[in-house]
Design an enzyme around this catalytic site. Structure first.
Site: not given
Length: 141
Positions: A84-86, A113
């Protein structure tokens, strides 16, 4: 957005609800955001790693040259990883790179996120960072 098939590995994207279930069942969560983003708050998971996929430099974003090496030292190629990232873009590329490098069971968390927070799922903000950040008097704010 289509899948990245040029590498020969098809990226599987799961939504945050499925990702949460995988994490609860013991999957490792790989947060590929920058350390600064991670410190502001991250997915509440027991098995979580922060290995940035990109660094922010004065010239702009630059891919972390040690990314695959760092992930390989923290995880096995057989581990089930949720990446996962932003917002879900960097994690898509990171997942593709990991699959190409021979990782067997890697999924991209769609929405990142931001979608996790929007869904009201548990978030952790590193305690140690907060200790050194003393509140400023109102006059300085």
């Amino acid at each position: 957005m289509g899948s990245l098939e040029s590498s020969g590995a098809e990226v599987v994207t799961v939504d945050v609800h499925a990702a949460k279930d995988f994490i609860k069942s013991g999957c490792k969560y790989l947060d590929v955001r920058t350390v600064e983003e991670y410190k502001k708050g991250h997915v509440g998971a027991d098995k979580i790693f922060n290995i940035p996929y990109m660094f922010i430099t004065p010239e702009g974003r630059v891919k972390n040259p040690q990314f695959l090496e760092e992930v390989s030292s923290a995880c096995n190629k057989e581990d089930h990883l949720i990446v996962g990232c932003q917002s879900g873009v960097r994690s898509l590329y990171a997942t593709s790179d990991l699959l190409t490098a021979g990782f067997k069971d890697v999924s991209n968390m769609g929405g990142g996120y931001l979608a996790w927070v929007e869904s009201g799922y548990p978030v952790k903000k590193p305690e140690a960072e907060n200790v050194s950040l003393l509140p400023k008097p109102e006059a300085e704010l």
